[in-house]
Scaffold this active site. Structure first.
Site, PDB file in Angstrom:
ATOM      1  N   ASP A  99      73.184 -11.070  18.298  1.00  0.00           N
ATOM      2  CA  ASP A  99      73.939 -11.843  17.314  1.00  0.00           C
ATOM      3  C   ASP A  99      74.097 -11.045  16.023  1.00  0.00           C
ATOM      4  O   ASP A  99      75.221 -10.900  15.522  1.00  0.00           O
ATOM      5  CB  ASP A  99      73.272 -13.192  17.038  1.00  0.00           C
ATOM      6  CG  ASP A  99      74.031 -13.993  15.997  1.00  0.00           C
ATOM      7  OD1 ASP A  99      75.042 -14.619  16.347  1.00  0.00           O
ATOM      8  OD2 ASP A  99      73.620 -13.974  14.819  1.00  0.00           O
TER       9      ASP A  99
ATOM     10  N   SER B  84      82.318 -31.287  10.935  1.00  0.00           N
ATOM     11  CA  SER B  84      80.918 -30.961  11.169  1.00  0.00           C
ATOM     12  C   SER B  84      80.169 -32.243  11.507  1.00  0.00           C
ATOM     13  O   SER B  84      80.432 -33.291  10.899  1.00  0.00           O
ATOM     14  CB  SER B  84      80.299 -30.304   9.930  1.00  0.00           C
ATOM     15  OG  SER B  84      78.919 -30.085  10.093  1.00  0.00           O
ATOM     16  N   ARG B  85      79.262 -32.165  12.451  1.00  0.00           N
ATOM     17  CA  ARG B  85      78.517 -33.358  12.843  1.00  0.00           C
ATOM     18  C   ARG B  85      77.627 -33.871  11.729  1.00  0.00           C
ATOM     19  O   ARG B  85      77.472 -35.079  11.547  1.00  0.00           O
ATOM     20  CB  ARG B  85      77.667 -33.062  14.075  1.00  0.00           C
ATOM     21  CG  ARG B  85      78.454 -32.900  15.358  1.00  0.00           C
ATOM     22  CD  ARG B  85      77.537 -32.600  16.524  1.00  0.00           C
ATOM     23  NE  ARG B  85      76.808 -31.348  16.318  1.00  0.00           N
ATOM     24  CZ  ARG B  85      75.856 -30.889  17.116  1.00  0.00           C
ATOM     25  NH1 ARG B  85      75.474 -31.592  18.173  1.00  0.00           N
ATOM     26  NH2 ARG B  85      75.268 -29.730  16.872  1.00  0.00           N
TER      27      ARG B  85
ATOM     28  N   ILE C 271      76.303 -20.026   7.529  1.00  0.00           N
ATOM     29  CA  ILE C 271      77.268 -18.944   7.345  1.00  0.00           C
ATOM     30  C   ILE C 271      78.555 -19.463   6.729  1.00  0.00           C
ATOM     31  O   ILE C 271      79.178 -18.804   5.889  1.00  0.00           O
ATOM     32  CB  ILE C 271      77.536 -18.218   8.680  1.00  0.00           C
ATOM     33  CG1 ILE C 271      78.340 -16.944   8.447  1.00  0.00           C
ATOM     34  CG2 ILE C 271      78.256 -19.120   9.678  1.00  0.00           C
ATOM     35  CD1 ILE C 271      77.615 -15.865   7.713  1.00  0.00           C
TER      36      ILE C 271
ATOM     37  N   LYS D 283      82.493 -14.240  14.279  1.00  0.00           N
ATOM     38  CA  LYS D 283      81.963 -13.363  15.338  1.00  0.00           C
ATOM     39  C   LYS D 283      80.752 -14.024  16.002  1.00  0.00           C
ATOM     40  O   LYS D 283      80.021 -14.783  15.349  1.00  0.00           O
ATOM     41  CB  LYS D 283      81.617 -11.983  14.771  1.00  0.00           C
ATOM     42  CG  LYS D 283      80.500 -11.967  13.713  1.00  0.00           C
ATOM     43  CD  LYS D 283      79.130 -11.887  14.342  1.00  0.00           C
ATOM     44  CE  LYS D 283      78.036 -12.018  13.331  1.00  0.00           C
ATOM     45  NZ  LYS D 283      76.699 -12.171  13.936  1.00  0.00           N
TER      46      LYS D 283
END
Length: 308
Positions: free
Chosen positions: A166, A34-35, A12, A88
């Protein structure tokens, strides 16, 4: 310019947040936390904490990680004096979001609970058209294929992942925006796979004024064409929002259609909030989901497997 970082650089963030930021001259994207994923041309850090330690000049963060970790990230960012954009849903629980709202207020920082579907092309004109109408009924059909939209994302079946809610919270974000008055859950049925903690299908019924019914049919196993439609019957005609709100029909005639600019609208709104020193934390869609989990009847159904 608002110096901003994206935290959680998954699908996303790459598909929607990144292009929206790149098109908006109010922002300078300076880092990604970010990993597993980085972005050419901007700084990369494994964790939000490492990012905040390294870049004190940062103004804001956009939190795109799953909701279960969002509170801790937002709490840390606000404590470090950053404005916070929440993908969201804004949190895993209502209590978390309320606490963050109070923290943002105390810190004098912006907190934005974003609902991207409210920025679809047909939503604002639908709200305007319904403003002086008497609602007779509402039917929501929100059906999509989880294997297409969330491949390999096991978190969606864990507590806090919300399952079908979701995507379906997007429908609730639209309905809470366009209807002139509030509505309340009357009953719900949640179909939960025996190997999951969250529902894969759900049917909801809400009460509205003067006995009008609001019903929602939600499905995470739809194959082929996907369905994101909202039908509203009124005393003065019929309204339909289709394709997630990008198309508006009145009495069967197409009245509004436009390109997907939902996230561009979100980031324009966030910039306005930051510049004016305000927050926007509407939890109405999340409250309806919480009501469904609390008040709905659970039905155990066949297990879900990614590869079948």
């Amino acid at each position: 310019m608002i110096k901003i970082a994206i935290v959680g650089f998954g699908k996303i963030a790459q598909d929607q947040h990144l292009p929206a930021l790149q098109k908006n001259s109010d922002y300078q994207l300076v880092a990604v936390a970010s990993r597993n994923t980085s972005l050419d041309g901007v700084a990369h850090y494994k964790t939000l904490e490492a990012l905040l330690d390294a870049m004190p000049e940062l103004d804001a963060v956009s939190l795109c990680a799953p909701p279960a970790v969002r509170y801790a990230q937002a709490q840390l960012a606000l404590a470090r004096g950053k404005h916070v954009f929440l993908e969201k849903p804004p949190g895993a629980t209502l209590s978390e979001v309320e606490a963050l709202s109070e923290q943002a207020k105390a810190a004098g920082k912006t907190l934005f609970a974003s609902w991207h579907s409210r920025y679809a092309q047909g939503v604002a004109p639908a709200k305007a058209w319904l403003a002086d109408k008497t609602i007779k009924s509402v039917q929501v059909n929100w059906k999509e294929d989880v294997r297409v939209w969330h491949p390999g994302q096991a978190w969606i079946w864990e507590p806090g992942g919300m399952g079908i809610f979701d995507p379906a919270i997007n429908a609730l974000s639209i309905v809470t925006e366009i209807l002139p008055k509030p509505f309340f859950l009357k009953q719900a049925a949640l179909q939960v796979p025996e190997n999951c903690q969250t529902p894969i299908r759900a049917q909801l019924e809400f009460s509205y004024e003067a006995g009008a019914a609001i019903q929602a049919d939600l499905d995470f196993l739809q194959t082929g064409p996907q369905t994101w439609d909202i039908h509203v019957e009124t005393d003065k005609g019929t309204l339909k929002l289709s394709k997630g709100g990008s198309q508006l029909y009145i009495d069967g005639q197409l009245e509004k259609e436009g390109p997907d600019e939902e996230y561009s609208g979100l980031y324009a709104r966030f910039a306005e909030l930051v510049k004016s020193g305000q927050s926007d934390v509407d939890v109405a869609p999340l409250r309806h989901v919480a009501d469904a989990f609390m008040y709905g009847r659970r039905e155990t159904v066949e297990p879900f497997h990614e590869d079948t």
